[in-house]
Design a protein around this motif. Structure first.
Motif: not given
Length: 598
Positions: A97, A149, A152
């Protein structure tokens, strides 16, 4: 008397208005250079996804080994291994991240200069309000998505078959059940994309209009308040805001509805596979541990799709922003030009035809004249005749539709813009001052320590004493647009900026519109000083005081230079309309006959 121009009229077509060199690969190249880092993120994602099998294997071993053997030592060892694996998974997930955030920052760092350049040059090419700064907003949007996010999920999706294969290893029915449920959620992803694409695009368009309207109202706040326009503009603002809210709510409703359904469906699917596993365990086709493991693996296999749906609005926005960047950044990358010697001799205008950016109808047609070092030209004429358009073309901010503007024989397009800017001083009619200190404004925000040149320019503009009277002198911040200064102070400061560095060509558009008698005297002295040091001055003015220190005058009317010559003779001709002179006959020839030189 007037002499015929030694610059022949020409109808030679120059290249059409457009970007001074483009870079159509800026956005694509910036993303391509991030590929090695993205591959690294992919490696981390592979490790993270493999480590997510820890829970399934741990549960499988607990049911099938520990409960059967009743071995506490085995339980402790398995728990330690699982704890280490979970810790490593969390650490690697955090690392990827953080890597994505830095990839987004690097993307922004590489493109933000080009986006800023686009914001400053697109208005000169006819861009609508809001389009100029779109590249900056698009760069920010892509950077924000890369640091969220959302990516991901895209990295985790390729590893979904691993978890499905694990279900097949436990029992084929479990594998097919996972595939069927995954197919439904994938279908939801495509439906979400299809249904949100239009609302998200509409919301972006109305949001841009809303921002442009807000900026315009802020810039003209004095007129809005003085003329009681708050109510009417407020109604317009509410209409724009309502459209923006409606589009945003529609996109949000679709996304949230699909996201909620995907989440509940995943829970149902997880429970369903647990029930199927229980059925198989009752029939002794799998163990109890395999039943729990299959439930965990199915949940993990479908988690990336759920995450993708939850972040779909950001993904769609970033995708559209990236597509726009591939075209918007193609505008002003700038062609690298050879550094030319500083101009010292002449300014030549050859067959110049000028049209506003993005327009076809010309404002000025076939202008021809030449100015030598030490000349001062005053441009006069009725409002809307093309005087300011000519001034913009002389400094190169508007490219010729036909013809050319040359300094010492070199077309302006052949100069590197930053290098050319050092030899040009420009005071536009709509004086634009960027927030900064007085010293930064005069020096054109040049980073070097140049106090002597700054003070020299201020003295040349007759503004030194005025600046010293400000609260912090040269360190006084002027505010956006010079808000803390009066109109006359802004104009004197703009004149000092135009004179900074002793440029060869100084073009002043209505430089005395806000000046008092002292300001007019300072302007006259500044023009005389430029001419005395061998520079060329062009002054666009409606006031006679602006012509005090020039020796030549051009009268612009009906889209052409109708009169050109020594100031006294041109002014005498204009004050004797009934008298027929050679100059008057040349003027009557129309815009296509506008050629003169002294």
């Amino acid at each position: 008397m007037f002499r015929t121009s030694n610059v022949a009229n020409t109808n030679r077509k120059s290249e059409p208005p457009g970007p001074r060199g483009v870079n159509t690969e800026a956005a694509r190249s910036a993303l391509r250079r991030r590929l090695p880092d993205l591959w690294t993120v992919g490696v981390f994602s592979a490790a993270v996804n493999l480590l997510t099998l820890t829970g399934s294997f741990y549960m499988l071993q607990i049911y099938d080994r520990v409960l059967v053997s009743r071995s506490i030592e085995t339980l402790v060892l398995l728990s330690i291994i699982a704890l280490v694996a979970f810790a490593l998974q969390g650490m690697l997930d955090s690392f990827r991240v953080r890597m994505l955030s830095r990839i987004g920052a690097q993307f922004d760092e590489e493109l933000s200069p080009a986006a800023f350049r686009a914001a400053t040059l697109l208005p000169l090419q006819g861009a609508k309000p809001g389009e100029a700064t779109q590249a900056i907003r698009d760069t920010d949007q892509v950077r924000a998505f890369l640091g969220s996010a959302g990516p991901t999920a895209l990295f985790d999706m390729p590893f979904m078959p691993i978890f499905v294969a694990g279900c097949f290893l436990l029992h084929p029915w479990l594998g097919w059940f996972a595939i069927g449920g995954g197919g439904v959620i994938v279908l939801l992803t495509f439906v979400t994309d299809y249904r949100t694409r239009g609302p998200v695009r509409d919301a972006n368009i109305t949001g841009n209009k809303r921002q442009v309207f807000s900026d315009a109202a802020r810039r003209h706040s004095e007129a809005v308040d003085a003329m009681g326009m708050h109510g009417a503009l407020g109604q317009r603002w509410e209409a724009l805001s309502r459209d923006f809210r409606d589009g945003s709510l529609k996109a949000s409703d679709i996304q949230s509805g699909m996201g909620a359904f995907a989440k509940i469906f995943r829970v149902i699917l997880q429970s369903g596979i647990l029930g199927l596993g229980a059925y198989l365990a009752v029939n002794q086709e799998i163990s109890g541990g395999a039943m729990i493991a299959a439930s965990i693996m199915t949940s993990r296999a479908l988690a990336p799709i759920e995450t993708a749906i939850a972040n779909w609005k950001g993904f769609v926005g970033a995708r559209e922003a990236y597509a726009r960047l591939k075209t918007s950044l193609a505008v002003p990358a700038g062609t690298k030009q050879l550094t030319l010697p500083a101009p010292v001799a002449k300014l030549t205008v050859e067959g110049l035809t000028v049209a506003a950016p993005g327009q076809v109808d010309p404002i000025l047609i076939n202008a021809n004249f030449e100015l030598k070092a030490g000349d001062g030209l005053g441009i006069i004429g009725p409002s809307g005749s093309g005087k300011s358009s000519l001034a913009r073309a002389l400094v190169g901010v508007w490219r010729p539709a036909k013809g050319a503007v040359r300094l010492d024989g070199a077309m302006l397009e052949h100069w590197d813009r930053d290098s050319l800017g050092k030899h040009i001083g420009y005071l536009p009619q709509d004086l634009a001052l960027v927030d900064g200190t007085v010293a930064e404004t005069i020096s054109r925000f040049q980073p070097e320590d140049n106090a002597e040149r700054i003070i020299h320019a201020a003295r040349a503009a007759g503004a030194h004493e005025l600046i010293l009277s400000l609260p912090e002198g040269y360190s006084t911040r002027i505010g956006d647009g010079g808000a803390v200064l009066s109109g006359g102070q802004r104009q004197r400061l703009g004149l000092a900026r135009a004179l900074y560095g002793d440029p060869f060509l100084v073009v002043l558009d209505e430089p005395n519109s806000n000046l008092d008698a002292d300001g007019d005297a300072a302007l006259t002295a500044a023009i005389s000083a430029v001419r005395a040091r061998g520079g060329i001055v062009v002054v666009v003015t409606h006031r006679p005081a602006g012509l005090a220190s020039v020796d030549l005058v051009a009268f612009v009317a009906d889209r052409g230079i109708r009169l050109f010559g020594p100031k006294d003779e041109v002014m005498a001709t204009l004050t004797k309309p009934a008298e027929v002179t050679p100059l008057r006959r040349a003027a009557n020839a129309g815009p296509m006959g506008s050629a003169a030189h002294v």
